[in-house]
Structures are given as C-alpha cells and as structure tokens.
Design a protein around this motif. Structure first.
Motif, PDB file in Angstrom:
ATOM      1  N   ILE A  30     -27.931  45.661 -62.096  1.00 15.39           N
ATOM      2  CA  ILE A  30     -26.474  45.556 -62.222  1.00 15.39           C
ATOM      3  C   ILE A  30     -25.991  44.194 -62.726  1.00 15.39           C
ATOM      4  CG2 ILE A  30     -24.335  45.565 -60.889  1.00 15.39           C
ATOM      5  CD1 ILE A  30     -25.306  48.038 -59.504  1.00 15.39           C
ATOM      6  N   PRO A  31     -26.496  43.076 -62.206  1.00 15.87           N
ATOM      7  CA  PRO A  31     -25.965  41.815 -62.743  1.00 15.87           C
ATOM      8  C   PRO A  31     -26.143  41.663 -64.257  1.00 15.87           C
ATOM      9  CG  PRO A  31     -27.079  41.435 -60.674  1.00 15.87           C
ATOM     10  CD  PRO A  31     -27.366  42.856 -61.046  1.00 15.87           C
ATOM     11  N   THR A  38     -26.413  44.013 -66.358  1.00 21.72           N
ATOM     12  CA  THR A  38     -25.576  45.039 -66.993  1.00 21.72           C
ATOM     13  C   THR A  38     -24.129  44.561 -67.074  1.00 21.72           C
ATOM     14  OG1 THR A  38     -27.020  46.795 -66.223  1.00 21.72           O
ATOM     15  CG2 THR A  38     -24.793  47.428 -66.832  1.00 21.72           C
ATOM     16  N   GLY A  39     -23.688  43.866 -66.025  1.00 21.17           N
ATOM     17  CA  GLY A  39     -22.345  43.288 -66.057  1.00 21.17           C
ATOM     18  C   GLY A  39     -22.203  42.310 -67.213  1.00 21.17           C
ATOM     19  N   ASN A  40     -23.235  41.508 -67.411  1.00 27.14           N
ATOM     20  CA  ASN A  40     -23.216  40.582 -68.542  1.00 27.14           C
ATOM     21  C   ASN A  40     -23.131  41.330 -69.855  1.00 27.14           C
ATOM     22  OD1 ASN A  40     -23.236  37.961 -67.589  1.00 27.14           O
ATOM     23  ND2 ASN A  40     -25.389  38.085 -67.054  1.00 27.14           N
ATOM     24  N   PHE A  89     -21.769  44.154 -70.300  1.00 26.58           N
ATOM     25  CA  PHE A  89     -20.419  44.691 -70.439  1.00 26.58           C
ATOM     26  C   PHE A  89     -19.485  43.623 -71.002  1.00 26.58           C
ATOM     27  CE2 PHE A  89     -16.202  45.770 -68.646  1.00 26.58           C
ATOM     28  CZ  PHE A  89     -16.022  46.953 -69.338  1.00 26.58           C
ATOM     29  N   LEU A 119     -13.600  39.262 -65.576  1.00 27.50           N
ATOM     30  CA  LEU A 119     -14.825  40.026 -65.408  1.00 27.50           C
ATOM     31  C   LEU A 119     -15.958  39.162 -64.874  1.00 27.50           C
ATOM     32  CD1 LEU A 119     -14.687  42.232 -68.585  1.00 27.50           C
ATOM     33  CD2 LEU A 119     -14.515  42.972 -66.224  1.00 27.50           C
ATOM     34  N   GLU A 120     -15.968  37.891 -65.271  1.00 28.60           N
ATOM     35  CA  GLU A 120     -17.018  37.007 -64.766  1.00 28.60           C
ATOM     36  C   GLU A 120     -16.856  36.785 -63.272  1.00 28.60           C
ATOM     37  OE1 GLU A 120     -16.802  33.720 -67.410  1.00 28.60           O
ATOM     38  OE2 GLU A 120     -18.334  34.543 -68.752  1.00 28.60           O
ATOM     39  N   GLN A 142     -18.092  39.839 -61.696  1.00 26.21           N
ATOM     40  CA  GLN A 142     -19.542  39.803 -61.870  1.00 26.21           C
ATOM     41  C   GLN A 142     -20.219  38.932 -60.813  1.00 26.21           C
ATOM     42  OE1 GLN A 142     -21.660  41.117 -63.816  1.00 26.21           O
ATOM     43  NE2 GLN A 142     -23.348  39.704 -64.142  1.00 26.21           N
ATOM     44  N   ILE A 167     -20.274  40.702 -57.555  1.00 24.79           N
ATOM     45  CA  ILE A 167     -21.304  41.735 -57.505  1.00 24.79           C
ATOM     46  C   ILE A 167     -22.663  41.107 -57.265  1.00 24.79           C
ATOM     47  CG2 ILE A 167     -22.523  43.448 -58.891  1.00 24.79           C
ATOM     48  CD1 ILE A 167     -19.861  44.047 -60.285  1.00 24.79           C
ATOM     49  N   GLU A 168     -22.917  40.002 -57.965  1.00 27.65           N
ATOM     50  CA  GLU A 168     -24.208  39.343 -57.794  1.00 27.65           C
ATOM     51  C   GLU A 168     -24.397  38.885 -56.363  1.00 27.65           C
ATOM     52  OE1 GLU A 168     -25.388  36.220 -60.631  1.00 27.65           O
ATOM     53  OE2 GLU A 168     -24.686  37.590 -62.185  1.00 27.65           O
TER      54      GLU A 168
END
Lengths: 278, 323, 246
Positions: free
Chosen positions: B250-251, B253-255, B257, B307-308, B311, B314-315
C-alpha cells in the motif's frame, strides 16, 4: 521537430501497419443522421477561431460555422477536443464526423482527409518583438524562427508547403531560418517571443488574425511586412464518404452565397476573410 | 532521519567564517542580479535615489541590504528549536515563491473567474480518472505479479513481456498508441476510456513489480501453514498472502497514485477536459496562459500535499504492531 | 484390530545429488505415538513433511489414510486436513487474531457455519489452556503460547494424525514444558502422533516407538525403554551419548 511529433509518427506507423479502415460511402452520413448528432472536432487553443469563452463554453468563428453547418443539416452539434495533431492524423473511425478547425487543405493532408469546402482564407504573417531591429521579412533570414507544430506555418518555414486548393495566390519562400523550433501551439511560441528579441526566438510565423489578437492583448510584438502567403482554410472529413462531402460542400457554398460566412467573419475578425483576396 | 552521532559539533551557521562566506556570496550574487529595477530597488529609493539612475552603486547597495537581511535571517533561525526552524524556512520559501509569481504581473481577477471551473471540471476529471486507473491497475498488478512468480511459461512470458513493454515506452506514446491504434483493430474507444486504459496498463506494469516484491516478502512458512490446513492456491493468496503483503504494497501504491495524478495530465492530448487541458486552454482567448498554468500548478501541488499527508498516515498505520 | 493410518514403503527422495530419504519403510497405526530423532540433516524433517505432501518423494509409496500420495492426486486437501502439522516456527497467520487463526480452516475449507467454527475453536483453545488470548494477535503472545495456538489450529481440522516438526526447538527453555504438556495431553487422549523432537523426556513419557535416523535412513527403531537403555547401532549410541550427556 518536436518530441511529440516523433511519438505521433511512431504511433501512426503502427496504426498504418495495422491497416486503416476508411469510411464507406454514406456511412458517416448515416451515422450523423441516425444519431441526430454532428460530432465536430476542434482544438480550443486557437482564439478567436475556437476557444473556451468566459462561461467556459466552446466559442469562436470555427465553432459558429460548425453550429451553422449542423443546423443546416438539421442535427444537433457536439464538440470534441482532441489535440490538433490527432485531428490531422486522420483515421477518425467515427469518433467525430467533421473538423471545422481552420485547416489548410495541403496535399499531404489530402491523402488521409477529404476537404469538402474552403470556408475562408487567412493571411499568414511573420511577427517580431517590438524591440527588434527587423524592418522587413527578408531580415529574418538566419534568425531563430518558430511556429506551431503540424501547422502550415511550420511547413512554410521548412519550405515544404504545398497548398492544394483552387484560387490560392502563389507565394515564395521568403525566409530561411537560421534555427527552427516547433511549439505545441502558436500561442506558446508567442509567449517565448514576448520575452524579448532573441531571448528564445526572433520571430514567429502564424495566422494574421491570431497575431492581431495577441497584439490587442498587449503582447509586445509587431507584424512584419506583407503577408507571406494566403492560406485557404477548409472543413475536413475522414477519407471516403462522398455523400457526406457532397452535402457539406453544398452547405458551405450556400453559406458563402447567402452571406452567412461573411457575417460570421466580420463578427469575429472585423474583416471579411471569406473570399480569396488581393 | 540520518542516524546522528551523540557528539555535537558547533552549528555551521554560528561559525563566523561560514557566515562571512554566505554573506560574501549573497552580496556578490544579489549585486550581479542587478536588482535595482525591481521592487527591492523601489524600496531602497530613499537611499539610492531614483533606481533608474542609480547605476552600479544602486545594485550594490540593494545587494548589500539583501545580503545582510539574508545572513541575519539565517543566524536567527539557527537559534530556534527544530520545529520552528522548519516552519519558518517553509514560510519564507513560500513567500519567495509567491513573490516570484507576483512578479509575472498576474491578473488575479482572471484566475478568480476560472478557478471554480478548473476545480469542478478539471480537478474532478483528473481525480476520477486517476482513481479508476489506480484501482484497475492494482487488479492488473496482482495478476501480473502472480503470473511473474508462477512456473507457467506462458504466464511468465506474457507478464514479463507486458511489464517490459509498458515500462519501456513513454506514457505519452502509450496514450497515442491506444487512442489511435486500437481503432485500427476495430475497437473505437473514446478519449476518457483510452486515457484510463493507458494509465492502467502503464501503472499496472510498474505496480506488478510492487506486488511481486510484496508477495515474495512473505515467509515460505505462511504458504506451508496455509496448505497444511487445506487451503488451495486461491484461498492462500486471498486470505493469507495478499493481506500480509498489503503493508508492503500500500505505501508504494499510494506513491504511484500521487505520481499518476500528475501523469494523468498527459491524457489532455486526446482532448479530455482534465486539469492540464483546461490550464492550457482556458487562458487562450485572453492570452492569460501564465495565470492558468500557475493556478493549475497550485491545485496539483495542494492536492499532492494532501495526498502525501494521507499517505504518511497510511504508512504509520501499517507500521503498527498488528500489521 | 487396529487400522493403518500411514504406510511408507521403500521411499526415496533426493535433492539434486543429495539423498534426503533412503529406502524408508514405516507403518503407523491408529493411536501410535512415534518419536523421530537424529542429528541435523538426517532427513527427519523431510520425512515428516512428505506425509502431508509439503515435500514430494520420488520413489516408493506413501499411503495416508488409504490415499496414495503422488503429484497428480485430486484429494490433496483431504490428505492435508487429515494430517495436522505443527511447525518449528509456529507459522501462525500474523494478520489474524488467535480465534481467526483457528476458525480459518473450518470456515473456508470445511465450510462450517461461523458460530459452530467459533465454538469448536474455543473448545480447542480451552484444551491448550489459553482461551483468554482468543482476541489477541499472534505477535502479542509468547513463543510457547503461539505454539499452543498452532497446535489448536491443527486440531480444529479434526486430523486423524498429528505431525510435529521440532515443535519446541525455537522456544526459550522456560516455555518448552508448556508445549510438551499440551502434547502429552493429546497423547493421553489417544491422538495418533508423529513427532520429530530431541526432547528425550517426552519420548520416554509418551512414545510407543522411537525412531533414530541418520543420513536419510532409519537406523534403529524400538520401544523407548530398550531404545534408550540398550541402543543396538553404534550411530545411535554416539548420538544418544551426545544429547544425553548433560
């Protein structure tokens, strides 16, 4: 030649290898009539021909012409906005039916597109920065010149322009650029020119109406000498639908004869550009 | 953070030599920039007189004042605790940036009339194209990763060909190829689906590698334990392996995105009215390109900052012990 | 009359040139409790892992509960659920709670209703004496507790035989006995067990037979008392001398 252009060339090579499907006679026309919609491609980066107005709607000379054509066909109009090089690449596959985009009917384009009607002519001119020493067109030999990519202005600077239409005044290649750069659109080239003479560019070749509009908006540029050439501008269709072309051709003639085109030209340019000049 | 030694040396900017160096460099650079004709020169008018007639001494005086301000500024900031240092330096850089934009003579009223449309039409389109693409790309990436890890020659060959090809050519070219090429095969797709397809294929290829690494990071014992209670491949993948790979997947993948959000600007070439398209088009009629480009840049930037932040949350979430 | 649960006849297995199993013959009947020991690399883990087909053998025949093990068998799920496996490294699923670890197999493989799977899971957690840990994650438990959860997870599939692959080797010394106690409890209840371990106390207490392996072969097989008191083979003697000298 811009990077974009190279990509496009490669993309077209692949597309070409897969062999093009051209429209059958009457097919596009049937599609227009059955969907009751004329889909018109026009790139809204070319004020005053085509742009987004203050209400963020499509507007301009080309847009008005397209609306008028649709209404004379008795169908609704819908605009799509692919970039100019995609429109000129042909093989539209019915994504849109017609381009009203001030396109010059060159021989090369004529191989992939049909041009059912010339609806006006524009003079192409060279502009330079106000502070520059240039007095006439010949002074631009050896200068850093620019034009929009895939335009006739670009072809003119590359001395590769053939205009395949009747009634075009003959012209000569008066400029041999020292260095040539092509831009996404002519407007971007003007933004570079306004930085100062020779900062990035010495001159830009483009359509006179667009240049006059830029000057009106405070760009520190001036038109150099007489027009370089007169460019007939036509509506275009995907290759092969003769019935559609005949119909469009008749509509354009009708619009010229009843003065509609003249009215629209005067509305947008203040000048009647719709008959061959001199 | 870099792992810091416990021994502390003097702060560099409190050493006189260093500061003298910075001051001298700043003085020379500011002087050479010839700032007397800018807003700084105007502020200095009481000292240097009319900027237009001040000549080199005007430039030098302006440069000197700016150099002093900069040096004092650095020394003062260095005394502050870390958090304030970061905050103040950010603020100052931001101000500098805004001054830079301000110097373009932007017409703010023009931005005001267009910004709402840029957000409702442009930003909205950018976001939904990116969101759909990242979701589809994730699905593609799972399939690609499994195929690349499988012992099936066909699957491996197809997957590695796919990742190699789509990682090997520029996204802009993929967009052209899909938009112009697919109709030759009889599939005429509109601009938006073509854009989504291109972004999906391109990012799916990158994310295949992310998913592959995530799946590979799971201990062999998990596969064995799962098999030993009778799970087949599908169940093992779905219930055991993928859920455990998520913290690793996921991390990045967030990047992806965030990167995609900006790359989606490339679909403007096929006429999708997203943020970049409007940035280029809206200013056209009034020759206000800079206004629109800067506005769009700010919107992209703000969005990326948001978003960061998400992100990093989430991390942090996936670093907690239960995951 | 007892029923044969596992039978190995002439089993050979190689990793490249290295022979991991050499002509293994073994018969396990219902209720048997077998301990396998031997130096590291002797093939004892490989042997136990062929029994639920985590490893494939190349020659010979292995039958588990009447099913022949071979690469194309269709009922591998049945074989694996019939043979509960406990690993040295526990291999609990770290993203699931203890209870979810126990319910995973019954729900998704056996298709048991959730409530029933939960009730059964709680029964086995009681049996391994950690019902209070049901909602914790494996990472929050000690090694001994994790291994007991792993045993319970296997039991939830109602296996016909339990396979233990060095279940106490990765544990801190003070946790060994809680796991062994659990295993002894299982043995008392009549579970068929095959256990790879060096815990000779456990072997003496519960095993019917002790098997000594070396270099891929079964060197000696006997009841615990004669095995420990009077080993026949010199290799067995050397090995026992090494591990029992303390």
């Amino acid at each position: 030649m811009g990077i974009r252009h190279i990509f496009l060339g490669a993309a077209l090579a692949v597309a070409g290898a897969l062999s093009g499907a051209t429209a059958f006679a009457g097919e596009t026309l049937d599609q227009i009539m059955s969907s009751n919609t004329l889909k018109v491609a026009t790139d809204p980066n070319w004020a005053p021909q085509s742009f987004l107005n203050d209400n963020n709607e499509m507007d301009g000379f080309d847009v008005d012409v397209a609306r008028e054509i649709a209404s004379r066909m008795g169908v609704e109009v819908e605009f799509v906005t692919p970039s100019w090089d995609i429109i000129t690449a042909g093989n539209w596959n019915g994504r849109w039916h017609l381009s009203v985009g001030s396109m010059t009917p060159t021989t090369a384009r004529g191989e992939i597109l049909d041009f059912p009607g010339v609806y006006y002519y524009t003079p192409a001119s060279a502009v330079v920065h106000n502070d520059s020493p240039y007095e006439n067109v010949a002074d631009l030999n050896g200068a850093k010149m620019a034009a929009g990519i895939s335009t006739t202005f670009e072809l003119y600077l590359q001395k590769d322009l053939t205009i395949d239409a009747s009634g075009v005044p003959t012209f000569e290649y008066q400029i041999t650029p020292g260095e040539y750069r092509s831009y996404e659109t002519g407007a971007v080239a003007l933004d570079d020119l306004r930085l100062g003479d020779g900062v990035r560019l010495n001159g830009v070749v483009g359509s006179l109406p667009a240049m006059l509009k830029a000057i009106e908006n405070g760009y520190p540029i001036r038109v150099l000498g007489e027009p370089l050439f007169y460019e007939p501008l036509a509506i275009a269709t995907d290759k092969g639908d003769a019935e559609l072309n005949a119909k469009l051709s008749a509509i354009v003639d009708e619009m010229r004869n009843d003065g509609t085109l003249k009215t629209l030209s005067e509305k947008w340019y203040g000048i009647d550009y719709t008959t061959a000049l001199n | 953070m870099l792992h810091r030694d416990t021994v502390i040396s003097d702060i560099a900017v409190h050493k006189p030599k260093v500061m003298a160096g910075i001051f001298a460099a700043a003085f020379v650079i500011f002087t050479l920039m010839g700032l007397k004709d800018t807003i700084f020169g105007a502020l200095m008018a009481p000292v240097i007189g009319d900027p237009a007639e001040a000549g080199f001494s005007g430039n030098a005086a302006t440069g000197l004042v700016l150099a002093i301000l900069l040096t004092v500024n650095i020394v003062l900031i260095a005394f502050l605790p870390l958090r304030y240092q970061i905050g103040i330096v950010w603020l100052q850089l931001l101000l500098l940036f805004l001054t830079f934009f301000y110097s373009f003579d932007l017409k703010l009223s023009f931005i005001q009339t267009k910004i709402w449309f840029m957000i409702t039409q442009g930003l909205f389109t950018t976001l939904y194209i990116s969101a759909i693409s990242i979701a589809l790309a994730s699905g593609l990436a799972i399939i690609g990763a499994v195929a690349k890890l499988s012992s099936n020659g066909f699957a491996f060959a197809i997957a590695s060909f796919y990742t190699s090809f789509f990682r090997g050519i520029p996204l802009l070219m993929q967009i052209y190829l899909i938009y112009l090429g697919l109709p030759q095969l009889g599939f005429v797709i509109d601009a938006v689906p073509a854009g989504i397809l291109a972004l999906t294929l391109c990012y799916g290829a990158y994310m295949t590698e992310i998913f592959r690494a995530g799946i590979q990071s799971i201990d062999k014992g998990q596969w064995e334990a799962s098999r030993s209670i009778g799970f087949g491949f599908g169940l093992t993948m779905r219930r055991i392996i993928l859920p455990q790979s998520m913290p690793l997947i996921i991390p990045p993948t967030g990047n992806q995105f965030i990167a995609m959000l900006k790359d989606s600007s490339l679909v403007s070439v096929i006429g999708v009215w997203e943020l970049m398209f409007l940035a280029r088009t809206l200013g056209n009629k009034d020759f206000r390109h800079m206004e629109m480009l800067i506005t769009a840049a700010m919107i992209y930037w703000m969005l990326t900052v948001c978003l960061e932040l998400i992100q990093s949350r989430i991390e942090r979430h996936y670093k907690s012990p239960q995951h | 009359m007892t029923k044969t649960v596992i039978e190995m006849v002439g089993v050979n297995k190689w990793y490249g040139d290295f022979q991991a199993l050499n002509n293994i013959n073994l018969k396990v009947e219902e209720g048997d409790r077998i301990v396998i020991c031997g130096p590291s690399g002797s093939g004892k883990s490989t042997l136990i892992r062929t029994l639920n087909y985590l490893e494939a053998h190349q020659e010979g025949r292995i039958t588990v509960d009447g099913t022949d093990l071979h690469p194309r068998m269709k009922n591998v799920t049945q074989v694996r659920t019939n043979t509960g496996m406990v690993f040295q490294q526990f291999n609990l699923f770290p993203h699931m709670t203890v209870l979810e670890n126990l319910m995973a197999g019954p729900i998704w493989v056996r298709k048991l209703p959730k409530a029933e799977a939960r009730a059964q899971a709680m029964t086995y957690l009681d049996r391994v004496r950690i019902p209070e840990q049901a909602d914790k994650y494996p990472g929050q438990l000690s090694g001994g507790q994790q291994q007991r959860v792993a045993i319970a997870r296997s039991l939830c599939m109602n296996p016909k035989v339990m396979l233990f692959d060095e279940p106490t080797s990765a544990l801190d010394p003070e946790m060994v006995s809680e796991v062994l106690d659990t295993m002894i409890g299982l043995a008392r209840d009549g579970m068929t067990m095959i256990c790879v371990t060096h815990e000779m106390g456990f072997a003496k207490a519960v095993a019917d037979r002790v098997i000594f392996m070396d270099q891929g072969e079964i060197v000696e097989e006997n009841a615990p008392k004669p095995f420990f008191d009077a080993p026949q083979n010199s290799r067995t003697k050397t090995f026992l001398g090494q591990i029992l000298q303390h």
